[in-house]
Design an enzyme around this catalytic site. Structure first.
Site, PDB file in Angstrom:
ATOM      1  N   VAL A  45      -5.959   4.954  -5.906  1.00 52.75           N
ATOM      2  CA  VAL A  45      -4.846   5.334  -5.314  1.00 52.75           C
ATOM      3  C   VAL A  45      -5.178   6.975  -4.836  1.00 52.75           C
ATOM      4  O   VAL A  45      -4.496   7.300  -4.020  1.00 52.75           O
ATOM      5  CB  VAL A  45      -3.482   4.928  -5.895  1.00 52.75           C
ATOM      6  CG1 VAL A  45      -3.287   5.956  -6.904  1.00 52.75           C
ATOM      7  CG2 VAL A  45      -2.382   5.107  -4.878  1.00 52.75           C
ATOM      8  N   ASP A  46      -5.604   7.728  -5.554  1.00 50.96           N
ATOM      9  CA  ASP A  46      -5.767   9.205  -5.238  1.00 50.96           C
ATOM     10  C   ASP A  46      -6.624   9.181  -3.971  1.00 50.96           C
ATOM     11  O   ASP A  46      -6.308  10.048  -3.081  1.00 50.96           O
ATOM     12  CB  ASP A  46      -6.624   9.685  -6.627  1.00 50.96           C
ATOM     13  CG  ASP A  46      -6.792  11.187  -6.525  1.00 50.96           C
ATOM     14  OD1 ASP A  46      -6.034  11.713  -5.465  1.00 50.96           O
ATOM     15  OD2 ASP A  46      -7.171  11.845  -7.481  1.00 50.96           O
ATOM     16  N   ASP A  77       1.033  -1.122   0.105  1.00 48.92           N
ATOM     17  CA  ASP A  77       0.100  -0.049   0.003  1.00 48.92           C
ATOM     18  C   ASP A  77       0.833   1.277   0.064  1.00 48.92           C
ATOM     19  O   ASP A  77       1.648   1.404   0.926  1.00 48.92           O
ATOM     20  CB  ASP A  77      -0.763   0.048   1.265  1.00 48.92           C
ATOM     21  CG  ASP A  77      -1.900   1.163   1.471  1.00 48.92           C
ATOM     22  OD1 ASP A  77      -1.563   1.879   0.693  1.00 48.92           O
ATOM     23  OD2 ASP A  77      -2.719   1.191   2.176  1.00 48.92           O
ATOM     24  N   TYR A  87      -8.313   4.232 -15.160  1.00 48.18           N
ATOM     25  CA  TYR A  87      -7.668   4.760 -16.677  1.00 48.18           C
ATOM     26  C   TYR A  87      -7.249   3.601 -17.584  1.00 48.18           C
ATOM     27  O   TYR A  87      -7.218   3.822 -18.819  1.00 48.18           O
ATOM     28  CB  TYR A  87      -6.689   5.691 -16.696  1.00 48.18           C
ATOM     29  CG  TYR A  87      -7.114   7.180 -16.057  1.00 48.18           C
ATOM     30  CD1 TYR A  87      -8.368   7.564 -15.909  1.00 48.18           C
ATOM     31  CD2 TYR A  87      -6.109   8.254 -15.926  1.00 48.18           C
ATOM     32  CE1 TYR A  87      -8.704   8.834 -15.314  1.00 48.18           C
ATOM     33  CE2 TYR A  87      -6.571   9.315 -15.515  1.00 48.18           C
ATOM     34  CZ  TYR A  87      -7.952   9.845 -15.384  1.00 48.18           C
ATOM     35  OH  TYR A  87      -8.161  11.076 -14.904  1.00 48.18           O
TER      36      TYR A  87
HETATM   37  N1  AR6 Z   1      -1.468   1.604  -2.977  1.00 49.05           N
HETATM   38  C1  AR6 Z   1      -0.922   1.390  -4.112  1.00 49.05           C
HETATM   39  N2  AR6 Z   1      -1.591   1.187  -5.273  1.00 49.05           N
HETATM   40  C2  AR6 Z   1      -2.814   1.324  -5.136  1.00 49.05           C
HETATM   41  C3  AR6 Z   1      -3.511   1.703  -4.198  1.00 49.05           C
HETATM   42  C4  AR6 Z   1      -2.645   1.860  -2.715  1.00 49.05           C
HETATM   43  N3  AR6 Z   1      -3.307   2.230  -1.693  1.00 49.05           N
HETATM   44  N4  AR6 Z   1      -4.740   1.725  -4.239  1.00 49.05           N
HETATM   45  C5  AR6 Z   1      -4.909   1.517  -5.628  1.00 49.05           C
HETATM   46  N5  AR6 Z   1      -3.815   1.204  -6.183  1.00 49.05           N
HETATM   47  P1  AR6 Z   1      -5.900   4.048 -10.169  1.00 49.05           P
HETATM   48  P2  AR6 Z   1      -5.649   5.529 -12.576  1.00 49.05           P
HETATM   49  C6  AR6 Z   1      -3.424   0.828  -7.403  1.00 49.05           C
HETATM   50  O1  AR6 Z   1      -7.488   3.792 -10.669  1.00 49.05           O
HETATM   51  O2  AR6 Z   1      -5.818   4.279 -13.361  1.00 49.05           O
HETATM   52  C7  AR6 Z   1      -8.836   8.294  -9.647  1.00 49.05           C
HETATM   53  O3  AR6 Z   1     -10.271   8.260  -9.662  1.00 49.05           O
HETATM   54  C8  AR6 Z   1      -4.735   0.351  -8.280  1.00 49.05           C
HETATM   55  O4  AR6 Z   1      -4.732  -1.320  -8.057  1.00 49.05           O
HETATM   56  O5  AR6 Z   1      -5.925   4.398  -8.853  1.00 49.05           O
HETATM   57  O6  AR6 Z   1      -4.482   6.287 -12.948  1.00 49.05           O
HETATM   58  C9  AR6 Z   1      -8.060   9.642 -10.156  1.00 49.05           C
HETATM   59  O7  AR6 Z   1      -8.778  10.648  -9.561  1.00 49.05           O
HETATM   60  C10 AR6 Z   1      -3.920   0.250  -9.968  1.00 49.05           C
HETATM   61  O8  AR6 Z   1      -3.019  -0.675  -9.870  1.00 49.05           O
HETATM   62  O9  AR6 Z   1      -5.399   5.266 -10.899  1.00 49.05           O
HETATM   63  C11 AR6 Z   1      -8.287   9.560 -11.668  1.00 49.05           C
HETATM   64  O10 AR6 Z   1      -9.362  10.067 -11.951  1.00 49.05           O
HETATM   65  C12 AR6 Z   1      -3.337   1.571  -9.810  1.00 49.05           C
HETATM   66  O11 AR6 Z   1      -3.198   2.037  -8.297  1.00 49.05           O
HETATM   67  C13 AR6 Z   1      -8.254   8.129 -12.053  1.00 49.05           C
HETATM   68  O12 AR6 Z   1      -8.539   7.167 -10.805  1.00 49.05           O
HETATM   69  C14 AR6 Z   1      -3.696   2.941 -10.184  1.00 49.05           C
HETATM   70  O13 AR6 Z   1      -5.211   2.838 -10.294  1.00 49.05           O
HETATM   71  C15 AR6 Z   1      -6.701   7.627 -12.430  1.00 49.05           C
HETATM   72  O14 AR6 Z   1      -6.936   6.429 -12.745  1.00 49.05           O
END
Ligand code: AR6
Length: 176
Positions: free
Chosen positions: A39-40, A16, A127
């Site tokens: 993650v955001d 995490d 995304y």
């Molecule tokens: N630690 C590490 N990785 C994580 C965590 C965590 N705590 N939580 C999720 N992930 P995403 P994107 C992973 O959707 O595709 C948001 O709404 C997750 O499993 O977070 O760039 C933003 O506001 C995945 O592998 O980001 C934007 O609108 C990775 O992080 C949009 O999503 C990225 O998934 C960005 O989408």
């Protein structure tokens, strides 16, 4: 798994990102810096409201660029917010934009004198970027940066599932 490139350790970890103790963690944000899911959402929840207050001051961030705030309540001192591309088939410049997101985050860390940084797998969640291609771009960009710069000593890629971790490991083995 880890690899050493010049003076930089590139490390893959399953975990995490909000628990990271590196100088900066990278947020996979949106252009409005408005917070969201994935993650955001996790970073804003763990870091507290001061991060969003700084995001509002900054206003926005175009896809492929990066901005920096402090880390609020996180263990990391800073959050670098970058915006990866939304994947729409791969013929709309997605590869270059994803490369830019990693590259500009590393550059911003270097400019701020930071020595360690942790990345999530940018664009591979909401995304919808295909994981194996995204992993290759992420690692190629980290390796290239480490070959050209020696200020950042530790680049960590934090994978949220063991499946994602395995894909990143395969790509790293291919690249080194
Ligand atoms: N630690 C590490 N990785 C994580 C965590 C965590 N705590 N939580 C999720 N992930 P995403 P994107 C992973 O959707 O595709 C948001 O709404 C997750 O499993 O977070 O760039 C933003 O506001 C995945 O592998 O980001 C934007 O609108 C990775 O992080 C949009 O999503 C990225 O998934 C960005 O989408």
């Amino acid at each position: 798994m880890q690899a050493k490139v010049n003076e930089t350790i590139i490390e893959l970890v399953c975990g995490d990102i909000t628990e990271e103790i590196t100088d900066a963690i990278v947020n996979a944000a949106n252009e409005r810096l408005a917070g969201g899911a994935g993650v955001d959402g996790a970073i804003h929840r763990a870091g507290g409201p001061s991060i969003m207050a700084q995001c509002r001051q900054i206003g926005s961030c175009p896809t492929g660029k990066a901005v920096i705030t402090t880390g609020g309540n996180l263990k990391a001192k800073y959050v670098i917010h970058t915006v990866g591309p939304i994947y729409r088939g791969g013929a709309r410049g997605e590869e270059k934009l994803l490369q830019n997101a990693y590259r500009n985050s590393l550059e911003l860390a270097r400019q701020n004198g930071l020595q360690s940084i942790s990345f999530p797998a940018i664009s591979t969640g909401v995304y919808a970027y295909p994981l194996d291609e995204a992993a290759k771009i992420a690692l190629k960009t980290s390796i290239e940066f480490a070959r050209e710069n020696n200020e950042i000593k530790h680049i960590r890629h934090i994978l949220f599932s063991s499946r994602d971790y395995d894909v990143f490991c395969l790509q790293l083995k291919d690249l080194i």
